[in-house]
Write an enzyme that holds these catalytic residues in place. Structure first.
Site, mmCIF file in Angstrom:
data_model
loop_
_atom_site.group_PDB
_atom_site.id
_atom_site.type_symbol
_atom_site.label_atom_id
_atom_site.label_comp_id
_atom_site.label_asym_id
_atom_site.label_seq_id
_atom_site.Cartn_x
_atom_site.Cartn_y
_atom_site.Cartn_z
ATOM 1 N N TYR A 73 0.887 -1.155 0.042
ATOM 2 C CA TYR A 73 -0.088 0.113 0.055
ATOM 3 C C TYR A 73 0.834 1.246 -0.009
ATOM 4 O O TYR A 73 0.612 2.290 -0.893
ATOM 5 C CB TYR A 73 -0.864 0.309 1.329
ATOM 6 N N PHE A 125 -6.728 20.193 -24.871
ATOM 7 C CA PHE A 125 -7.340 18.791 -25.204
ATOM 8 C C PHE A 125 -8.719 18.855 -24.496
ATOM 9 O O PHE A 125 -9.185 19.730 -23.661
ATOM 10 C CB PHE A 125 -6.466 17.735 -24.484
ATOM 11 N N ASP A 126 -9.514 18.021 -25.036
ATOM 12 C CA ASP A 126 -10.866 18.092 -24.523
ATOM 13 C C ASP A 126 -11.118 17.727 -23.106
ATOM 14 O O ASP A 126 -11.804 18.292 -22.592
ATOM 15 C CB ASP A 126 -12.030 17.259 -25.413
ATOM 16 N N ASP A 216 0.798 19.848 -20.836
ATOM 17 C CA ASP A 216 0.081 18.483 -20.827
ATOM 18 C C ASP A 216 0.713 17.536 -21.920
ATOM 19 O O ASP A 216 0.981 17.846 -23.279
ATOM 20 C CB ASP A 216 -1.464 19.249 -21.467
ATOM 21 N N ALA A 218 1.179 14.196 -22.684
ATOM 22 C CA ALA A 218 0.567 12.981 -23.341
ATOM 23 C C ALA A 218 1.810 12.353 -24.267
ATOM 24 O O ALA A 218 2.173 11.104 -24.482
ATOM 25 C CB ALA A 218 -0.461 12.852 -23.831
ATOM 26 N N LYS A 259 -0.360 6.959 -23.718
ATOM 27 C CA LYS A 259 -0.015 7.443 -24.944
ATOM 28 C C LYS A 259 1.639 7.002 -25.098
ATOM 29 O O LYS A 259 1.750 6.044 -25.301
ATOM 30 C CB LYS A 259 -0.342 8.973 -25.259
ATOM 31 N N HIS A 451 -19.751 14.245 -26.427
ATOM 32 C CA HIS A 451 -19.167 13.213 -27.695
ATOM 33 C C HIS A 451 -19.229 11.828 -27.338
ATOM 34 O O HIS A 451 -19.324 10.800 -28.110
ATOM 35 C CB HIS A 451 -17.925 13.918 -28.492
HETATM 36 C C1 LIG Z 1 -5.228 11.632 -23.572
HETATM 37 C C2 LIG Z 1 -5.028 13.148 -23.245
HETATM 38 C C3 LIG Z 1 -5.406 13.543 -22.075
HETATM 39 C C4 LIG Z 1 -6.246 12.874 -21.162
HETATM 40 O O1 LIG Z 1 -5.751 11.417 -20.647
HETATM 41 P P1 LIG Z 1 -6.434 10.153 -20.170
HETATM 42 O O2 LIG Z 1 -5.480 9.163 -20.060
HETATM 43 O O3 LIG Z 1 -7.493 9.962 -21.634
HETATM 44 O O4 LIG Z 1 -7.567 10.725 -19.105
HETATM 45 C C5 LIG Z 1 -5.092 14.757 -21.605
HETATM 46 N N1 LIG Z 1 -4.382 15.669 -22.529
HETATM 47 C C6 LIG Z 1 -3.757 15.047 -23.918
HETATM 48 C C7 LIG Z 1 -3.056 15.782 -24.662
HETATM 49 C C8 LIG Z 1 -4.241 13.736 -24.193
HETATM 50 O O5 LIG Z 1 -3.794 13.215 -25.292
#
Ligand SMILES: *Cc1c(COP(=O)(O)O)cnc(C)c1O
Length: 459
Positions: A73, A125-126, A216, A218, A259, A451
């Site tokens: 843990y 990002f969305d 951000d 990813a 990603k 969406h």
């Molecule tokens: C996928 C993504 C996110 C969100 O991540 P999740 O793992 O899907 O929750 C945020 N920002 C970017 C640029 C992404 O590609």
């Protein structure tokens, strides 16, 4: 002399069967799915290009790491393995594991964003935008104008327009701007990279106005690969050296590990400042789990640590980016309007140029995505009006400049033959494009991030 074709930097050890379907089966299935591709079952899809998120193939080494996971843990060795990998690759001394990228956003934004705040950056990002607007704050898109012209060649279409950014910074008090978010690569503008030169300019402005920068991140490794290829100063740097240089300008990062870290689930926050780390830890414990696991199993943290190393190897990235370009170029050669240059993780079709006769009120990109599924069992995703959602104030539909259909390529998953198959079907739709005259209307939608669950009917 023969031209030497490109070959993958790995071979296949395990396979998974996929099944082809008939057109009439697909017509029935998509109707039952209310014309929302997220509602299809995966076995109703042949080539699944919905997302490159968590859909990649782990390596033999990652699977071996799974067996070594420490499920304690608190203070698991897996946590420290991951902490070391993150520190080595990003330079951030503090980190919090989370179950995925949006959870990292939830934790960090709970710490930093309040109602009325303004968060400028390149195209958000969305889920990022969702988490900003959920807190009654505003995301301001300061991407360079070149990004919105899909035919224009530009090496770094993810760049922030520094004039647009300075306007936001100079016309608002610094207390209202908790961060600038730079998304690397910029997903919403087509998987397009951001240059170090641009990051340095943004960093200069951020310092001048006393605002922090959050990445951000990813697809940070794909961003680093493009920098190596396109930014002279870095031609002889390794991917990891470039990644360290990029992150050196940021105060923190959120990461969707699904990603570029090539795992099926996971995320994290990286931070430089101890006080901010302590504040964020409170929310991490509330929403995700104790600070040494944060929603992840020990085995998953192990696989993630290994994935961070593999995802920043030049040979792997070269294989990946070349495969995406191979697919994009098949479409370009057939004159299908695709975003150019081809992005890092996906090929984007410019749906307004593909179906100019479909009215924007009938969701042009969604209409095309449905056609591609019916034609060949290919699942793509709309990045257009449905995803752009309604204006939180007026509740009117927001019509973005670009109506895109994104075909994201899962990492190490499909062969070039699959992509050739997909391209042939897309080209067939292109050839009969004039027959597609009408789109869809909404029957049900959720109040935010509609969406994923929207239900449509055919016009
Ligand atoms: C996928 C993504 C996110 C969100 O991540 P999740 O793992 O899907 O929750 C945020 N920002 C970017 C640029 C992404 O590609």
């Amino acid at each position: 002399m023969m031209n030497i074709p490109f070959a993958e930097s790995y071979k296949i050890k395990m396979v998974e069967s996929i099944r082809r379907s008939t057109r009439s089966e697909r017509e029935k299935w998509i109707k039952e799915a209310n014309y929302n591709l997220f509602n299809l079952r995966s076995d109703q899809v042949f080539v699944d290009l919905l997302t490159d998120s968590g859909t990649g193939a782990m390596s033999d080494r990652q699977w071996s790491e799974m067996m070594l996971g420490d499920e304690s843990y608190a203070g698991a060795s897996s946590f420290y393995k991951l902490k070391n990998a993150i520190a080595e690759i990003t330079g951030f001394p503090y980190f919090l594991p989370t179950h995925q990228g949006r959870a990292a956003e939830n934790v960090l934004f709970s710490t930093l964003i309040k109602a009325g705040d303004i968060i400028p950056g390149n195209s958000h990002f969305d889920t990022t935008k969702g988490h900003i607007e959920f807190r009654k704050a505003t995301a301001v898109d300061c991407t360079i104008d070149e990004a919105f012209n899909t035919t224009l060649d530009h090496p770094f279409k993810g760049n922030v327009d520094v004039q647009k950014l300075e306007k936001v910074l100079s016309s608002n008090p610094a207390e209202k701007i908790p961060m600038i978010i730079i998304t690397i690569t910029c997903n919403s503008s087509g998987g397009q990279p951001v240059s170090i030169e641009n990051i340095r300019q943004v960093s200069g402005l951020a310092k001048k106005y006393g605002v922090r920068i959050i990445f951000d991140s990813a697809r940070f490794a794909e961003n680093a690969y493009f920098i190596k290829l396109r930014e002279k100063e870095f031609a002889n740097h390794s991917i990891r050296e470039i990644a360290r240089e990029m992150f050196s300008y940021a105060d923190g990062m959120t990461m969707s590990s699904k990603k570029d870290a090539i795992v099926n689930m996971g995320g994290f926050i990286g931070l430089r400042d101890q006080a901010l780390f302590q504040q964020a830890s409170v929310y991490n414990i509330m929403f995700e789990g104790f600070v040494t696991y944060g929603g992840m199993s020990g085995r998953d943290m192990n696989a993630l640590a290994q994935g961070l190393y593999e995802g920043t190897e030049f040979d792997y990235l070269e294989t990946r980016i070349n495969q995406v370009a191979f697919f994009g170029n098949l479409l370009r050669e057939a004159c299908v309007p695709v975003q150019f240059p081809i992005g890092g993780h996906a090929v984007f079709i410019d749906a307004k140029r593909f179906l100019p006769q479909v009215p924007k009120e009938q969701f042009i990109a969604q209409t095309l995505a449905i056609e591609l599924y019916i034609e060949g069992g290919i699942r793509a995703v709309e990045i257009g009006t449905i995803m752009a959602d309604r204006d939180p104030e007026t509740r009117e539909n927001r019509y973005p400049d670009l109506e895109l259909v994104r075909m994201a390529i899962p990492r190490r998953t499909y062969t070039n033959n699959h992509l050739h198959f997909a391209a042939a079907h897309i080209i067939n739709v292109w050839e009969r494009r004039n027959e597609i005259k009408t789109g869809y209307s909404i029957r049900y939608e959720a109040p935010i991030m509609r969406h994923f669950t929207v239900e449509l009917e055919k016009n």
